[in-house]
Design a protein around this motif. Structure first.
Motif, mmCIF file in Angstrom:
data_model
loop_
_atom_site.group_PDB
_atom_site.id
_atom_site.type_symbol
_atom_site.label_atom_id
_atom_site.label_comp_id
_atom_site.label_asym_id
_atom_site.label_seq_id
_atom_site.Cartn_x
_atom_site.Cartn_y
_atom_site.Cartn_z
ATOM 1 N N ASN A 23 -3.850 -8.142 -9.122
ATOM 2 C CA ASN A 23 -2.885 -6.876 -9.327
ATOM 3 C C ASN A 23 -3.879 -5.770 -9.027
ATOM 4 O OD1 ASN A 23 -0.224 -7.859 -10.954
ATOM 5 N ND2 ASN A 23 -1.517 -8.630 -12.560
ATOM 6 N N ARG A 37 2.979 1.849 -9.775
ATOM 7 C CA ARG A 37 3.955 0.285 -10.626
ATOM 8 C C ARG A 37 4.485 -0.548 -10.210
ATOM 9 N NH1 ARG A 37 4.651 1.887 -15.972
ATOM 10 N NH2 ARG A 37 6.920 1.464 -15.189
ATOM 11 N N ILE A 38 3.980 -1.474 -9.700
ATOM 12 C CA ILE A 38 4.989 -2.474 -9.196
ATOM 13 C C ILE A 38 4.993 -3.571 -10.005
ATOM 14 C CG2 ILE A 38 5.316 -5.061 -7.448
ATOM 15 C CD1 ILE A 38 2.952 -3.614 -6.054
ATOM 16 N N ALA A 90 9.801 -5.919 -2.462
ATOM 17 C CA ALA A 90 9.143 -5.565 -3.892
ATOM 18 C C ALA A 90 9.708 -4.210 -4.349
ATOM 19 C CB ALA A 90 7.370 -4.143 -3.516
ATOM 20 N N ILE A 109 2.036 3.659 -4.559
ATOM 21 C CA ILE A 109 2.515 2.892 -5.715
ATOM 22 C C ILE A 109 2.084 3.727 -6.834
ATOM 23 C CG2 ILE A 109 2.460 0.390 -6.119
ATOM 24 C CD1 ILE A 109 2.433 0.247 -3.397
ATOM 25 N N ASN A 124 -3.166 -5.446 -5.161
ATOM 26 C CA ASN A 124 -1.468 -5.106 -5.195
ATOM 27 C C ASN A 124 -0.993 -6.584 -3.736
ATOM 28 O OD1 ASN A 124 -0.764 -3.393 -6.682
ATOM 29 N ND2 ASN A 124 -1.001 -1.637 -5.960
ATOM 30 N N THR A 125 -1.033 -7.219 -4.182
ATOM 31 C CA THR A 125 -1.690 -8.394 -3.069
ATOM 32 C C THR A 125 -0.570 -9.413 -4.120
ATOM 33 O OG1 THR A 125 -3.005 -7.828 -0.903
ATOM 34 C CG2 THR A 125 -1.986 -9.878 -1.000
ATOM 35 N N ARG A 133 0.158 -12.690 -7.361
ATOM 36 C CA ARG A 133 -0.541 -11.419 -7.825
ATOM 37 C C ARG A 133 -1.214 -11.520 -7.551
ATOM 38 N NH1 ARG A 133 3.176 -7.320 -9.898
ATOM 39 N NH2 ARG A 133 1.439 -5.517 -9.845
ATOM 40 N N SER A 192 0.744 -1.825 -0.170
ATOM 41 C CA SER A 192 0.019 -0.108 0.213
ATOM 42 C C SER A 192 0.783 1.738 -0.210
ATOM 43 C CB SER A 192 -1.185 0.668 1.394
ATOM 44 O OG SER A 192 0.116 0.003 2.304
ATOM 45 N N LEU A 229 9.009 -1.064 -7.205
ATOM 46 C CA LEU A 229 8.335 -0.324 -7.955
ATOM 47 C C LEU A 229 8.836 1.254 -7.943
ATOM 48 C CD1 LEU A 229 7.064 1.340 -5.252
ATOM 49 C CD2 LEU A 229 6.602 -0.446 -4.434
#
Length: 123
Positions: free
Chosen positions: A73, A30-31, A97, A28, A76-77, A71, A25, A99
């Protein structure tokens, strides 16, 4: 700016299963990469599983066929399903991560770690 929060660790007998979660969290955009690492007592932290761009996965040889990372998306988990657990899987599992941040350059990425969750597998 960004937090990674793991959950799902615990004590399990050999042959059992656990599912870890890591919720990202914050600011963010983009991861790019999410991963699981683990640190066993007296050993260096080692990579366990990677997922790149939410699709491509890689696993350490020691967990191939037993662990699956995925994942969500939208949330975001990151997840790690661990089956057929062995005592040598014992350790603290960390989420990682890589990002891009909102408002930042797309060429500038940042790396973050979660606080870790303990997994103990008894024989």
């Amino acid at each position: 700016q960004v937090q990674l929060v793991e959950s799902g660790g615990g004590l399990v007998q050999a042959g059992g299963s656990l599912r870890l979660s890591c919720a990202a969290s914050g600011n963010i955009f983009r991861i790019n990469v999410m991963a699981w690492y683990r640190e066993a007592p007296g050993k260096q932290r080692e990579p366990v599983a990677f997922i790149i761009s939410g699709r491509s996965t890689n696993y350490a040889d020691s967990v191939k066929g037993r662990f699956t990372t995925s994942r969500d998306n939208n949330k975001n988990t990151l997840y790690l399903q661990m089956n057929s657990l062995k005592p040598e899987d014992t350790g603290v599992y960390y989420c990682y991560a890589e990002l891009n941040l909102i408002g930042g350059s797309e060429s500038q990425y940042y790396t973050y770690w979660g606080q870790g969750t303990q997994v103990t597998v008894s024989s």
